[in-house]
Design a protein around this motif. Sequence first.
Motif, short mmCIF file in Angstrom:
data_model
loop_
_atom_site.label_atom_id
_atom_site.label_comp_id
_atom_site.label_asym_id
_atom_site.label_seq_id
_atom_site.Cartn_x
_atom_site.Cartn_y
_atom_site.Cartn_z
N MET A 243 2.50 69.94 -15.48
CA MET A 243 1.49 69.00 -14.96
C MET A 243 0.14 69.70 -14.88
SD MET A 243 1.73 66.79 -11.50
CE MET A 243 1.48 68.20 -10.42
N SER A 244 -0.88 69.05 -15.47
CA SER A 244 -2.21 69.68 -15.43
C SER A 244 -2.92 69.37 -14.13
CB SER A 244 -3.04 69.14 -16.61
OG SER A 244 -3.20 67.75 -16.45
N THR A 245 -3.77 70.30 -13.73
CA THR A 245 -4.56 70.08 -12.53
C THR A 245 -5.89 69.48 -12.91
OG1 THR A 245 -3.54 72.03 -11.65
CG2 THR A 245 -5.47 71.21 -10.46
N PRO A 246 -6.24 68.32 -12.37
CA PRO A 246 -7.48 67.68 -12.81
C PRO A 246 -8.70 68.49 -12.36
CG PRO A 246 -6.51 66.46 -10.99
CD PRO A 246 -5.57 67.54 -11.33
N SER A 247 -9.69 68.52 -13.23
CA SER A 247 -10.95 69.17 -12.83
C SER A 247 -11.78 68.16 -12.05
CB SER A 247 -11.70 69.62 -14.08
OG SER A 247 -12.20 68.48 -14.74
N ASN A 248 -12.94 68.55 -11.59
CA ASN A 248 -13.77 67.69 -10.76
C ASN A 248 -14.20 66.42 -11.50
OD1 ASN A 248 -13.61 69.05 -8.47
ND2 ASN A 248 -15.52 70.22 -8.73
N THR A 249 -14.24 66.49 -12.86
CA THR A 249 -14.70 65.31 -13.60
C THR A 249 -13.55 64.50 -14.18
OG1 THR A 249 -14.99 66.74 -15.49
CG2 THR A 249 -16.95 66.26 -14.19
N ASP A 250 -12.35 65.08 -14.20
CA ASP A 250 -11.19 64.32 -14.69
C ASP A 250 -10.86 63.22 -13.69
OD1 ASP A 250 -10.81 65.82 -16.93
OD2 ASP A 250 -9.42 67.22 -15.97
N PRO A 251 -10.51 62.04 -14.18
CA PRO A 251 -10.15 61.00 -13.21
C PRO A 251 -8.89 61.37 -12.45
CG PRO A 251 -9.89 60.21 -15.48
CD PRO A 251 -10.44 61.59 -15.57
N VAL A 252 -8.89 61.06 -11.17
CA VAL A 252 -7.69 61.29 -10.36
C VAL A 252 -6.68 60.18 -10.70
CG1 VAL A 252 -6.76 61.37 -8.01
CG2 VAL A 252 -9.02 62.32 -8.49
N VAL A 253 -7.20 58.98 -10.90
CA VAL A 253 -6.34 57.85 -11.21
C VAL A 253 -6.84 57.21 -12.50
CG1 VAL A 253 -5.54 55.56 -10.47
CG2 VAL A 253 -5.86 57.39 -8.78
N LEU A 254 -5.91 57.00 -13.44
CA LEU A 254 -6.27 56.35 -14.68
C LEU A 254 -5.20 55.30 -14.98
CD1 LEU A 254 -8.37 56.54 -16.96
CD2 LEU A 254 -6.88 58.16 -18.11
N VAL A 255 -5.60 54.03 -14.79
CA VAL A 255 -4.65 52.92 -15.02
C VAL A 255 -5.09 52.21 -16.29
CG1 VAL A 255 -3.80 50.73 -14.09
CG2 VAL A 255 -4.21 52.66 -12.56
N ARG A 256 -4.19 52.11 -17.28
CA ARG A 256 -4.58 51.53 -18.57
C ARG A 256 -3.61 50.41 -18.97
NH1 ARG A 256 -8.90 52.55 -18.11
NH2 ARG A 256 -10.16 54.26 -18.93
N ASP A 257 -4.19 49.18 -19.07
CA ASP A 257 -3.47 48.01 -19.59
C ASP A 257 -2.09 47.84 -18.95
OD1 ASP A 257 -3.38 45.78 -21.21
OD2 ASP A 257 -2.40 46.85 -22.86
N VAL A 258 -2.09 47.87 -17.62
CA VAL A 258 -0.82 47.85 -16.89
C VAL A 258 -0.37 46.43 -16.60
CG1 VAL A 258 0.17 48.29 -14.61
CG2 VAL A 258 -0.86 50.15 -15.88
N TYR A 259 0.88 46.19 -16.96
CA TYR A 259 1.54 44.92 -16.63
C TYR A 259 2.69 45.23 -15.68
CZ TYR A 259 -0.96 42.51 -20.38
OH TYR A 259 -1.93 41.96 -21.16
N LYS A 260 2.90 44.34 -14.74
CA LYS A 260 4.06 44.51 -13.86
C LYS A 260 4.67 43.14 -13.61
CE LYS A 260 6.96 46.46 -11.03
NZ LYS A 260 8.01 47.41 -11.51
N GLU A 261 5.96 43.08 -13.89
CA GLU A 261 6.68 41.81 -13.66
C GLU A 261 7.87 42.09 -12.74
OE1 GLU A 261 5.98 40.21 -18.24
OE2 GLU A 261 7.93 40.99 -17.61
N PHE A 262 8.17 41.10 -11.93
CA PHE A 262 9.39 41.16 -11.11
C PHE A 262 10.33 40.08 -11.59
CE2 PHE A 262 6.23 43.05 -8.20
CZ PHE A 262 6.86 44.25 -7.97
N ARG A 263 11.60 40.36 -11.50
CA ARG A 263 12.60 39.36 -11.91
C ARG A 263 13.31 38.84 -10.68
NH1 ARG A 263 14.13 38.63 -16.99
NH2 ARG A 263 13.15 39.93 -18.57
N LYS A 264 13.46 37.53 -10.63
CA LYS A 264 14.25 36.89 -9.58
C LYS A 264 15.25 36.01 -10.26
CE LYS A 264 12.98 35.74 -4.88
NZ LYS A 264 11.96 35.19 -4.01
N GLY A 265 16.44 36.54 -10.52
CA GLY A 265 17.42 35.83 -11.33
C GLY A 265 16.90 35.73 -12.75
#
Lengths: 387, 242
Positions: B1-23
């Motif tokens: 695991m790399s350690t982020p530098s001061n300019t690296d994003p701490v959080v990078l969310v890209r094109d995230v989909y999340k689905e839940f199933r109920k039956g």
Amino acid sequence: MIPLKYNLRSLSVRWVTTLLTCLAIGIVVCASVLTFGMIEGIEHALTSSGDATDLIIMRKGSNNELSSTIAPTAARDLINLDGIAKDAQGQPLASREFITVLIQPRRNAGGTANVIVRGLDKVGRELRPNFTIVEGRDLEAGVNELIVSKSISTRFENLGLDGSIEINNVNFRVVGLFEAGGSAAESEVWADLRDLTSAQRYNGAVSVVNMRVPEEADRQAIIDRVRENDQFKLSAVVESDYFEDQKSSSLAIKVIAYIIAAFLTFGAMFAAANTMYAAVSSRAREIGTLRALGFARSTILVSFMLESLVICLIGGILGCLATLPLNGLSGGTQNAATFSEITFSFRFGPKVLLQGMGLALAMGLIGGFFPAIRAIRMQITNALRQS
Amino acid sequence: MSTPSNTDPVVLVRDVYKEFRKGETVIPVLAGMDLELLPGDYLAMMGPSGSGKSTLLNLIAGLDKPTSGSVIVCGQDLGKTSQSALAKWRSRHVGFIFQMYNLIPVLTAYENVELPLTLTPLSRKQRVEQVKTALEIVGLGDRMDHYPRQLSGGQEQRVSIARAIATDPTLIVADEPTGDLDAKSGNEILELMHRLNEEFHKTIIMVTHDPSAAARAKRTLTMADGRLVSDIQNSTATGTTA
């Protein structure tokens, strides 16, 4: 590792449920330990009866003393064989003995049971471990007197000190009570050989001859001679081997006891599991929090298993402690080999107590496992939403 | 695991989909979400119930995994990380602040704060120092031996914050941290969070329904139906209410 104080304090918060579960486990462990203690007591009674230097001569084909008969002449020859130890008076340590069974009423309207009555030569006392008259006196030959083991005297009507019973319409009076180191003799009533055989109209009859033969070579010689002598038609067995065989009579009790213990343990596992399921479901949010903080599933599994173990081990300790006042207490059951009453003392030694704690451990491990699995299978996000 | 530098994003969310199933039913919760947080950011996430903000927070905190897309936090692609590795990762990088505080009721304030530290290789002495420091920062140095039931809601939340910062994590996630508090206590908590961001340079993501709480963050992200509606820099963010 989640600190153990988390589990201990959680248990103390739910102290009523914890206590009830501990008591349920304790009762099961107590019942199981009592059963194991009884088996241990019966086996001890039989084991302590057998001396490796003593021989029992019986009719060929007999597997217990009751079904054996020896001709009076043969019995006389046997007690004079070479190699038999001598007592202080120079008499051979060999006792001719006649064994019969009487049906006697138990105390407190407990029905009837068979009691072994043994007629024996005076020297026969020296062949039993730690034979001691503890009340009254030893019997006198020729006047129809009895001595009774102390534990039998407490279990049967008419067999207390100064009590009397009829054997074949002949009155016998109890003049003394004895102990014999917890051996099988403590399940017997003793009379003089001639008094008993004449009352039974079997004058001179002998069932077995007991003898002490200290040297192994002499013992083997006697065993060979008895076996090879067609006139005797007898067999000689080392006393310790004889009683080892008698232990098979406790096998049925043992099997039944283990089956009952297994069922009880199985039931108690449900009690433990029920408590732990309740704990898991009421602490879902705590479990979710612990997992969010970074505690691994395996750590949480171990934590809940430990909690279950703590409950069961406390229950186990309580169950074992509850049996201790009964240690040494005498009881009786039927010897399947002789169909007569055998008395024993409950023995709760380390082996029996460890068996009890082993059961508690099994209850804790198995009873805690499935609730712990439920705890770790929760979705963290769902668990965190629980109230 | 790399350690982020001061300019690296701490959080990078890209094109995230999340689905839940109920039956048989599939419920989409996040639909193509993108987000980037730099070190020292203080983000407030707002939106109506069911907009997906808590789901996004859970993904960023490593409590759940996306159906598709990538969530990279502190250099770790969380969607590709095993559950056991995620647990270890959370203990090192994320501090949690919950709406209901989620303190362990049978442990004292001290023991609650110490709990995440037991997952670190710190010695007992070092743990004692860390716990004391964290409780001093939140102003509860004199309440260490108190159980949660002996504390007010505001104090409980402060213990929760002390627990969140005790391991010195890169990221602090807070799910409606003032939602169960009165205005005064809520304000104290928001001040404390502002201080953590300003003084201790903690990157913070906070889910809230309260616009005044969101205004205290440096940036406010608004969501609806699993999508980003707006992402605004709050130029007037301060530690105290106006």
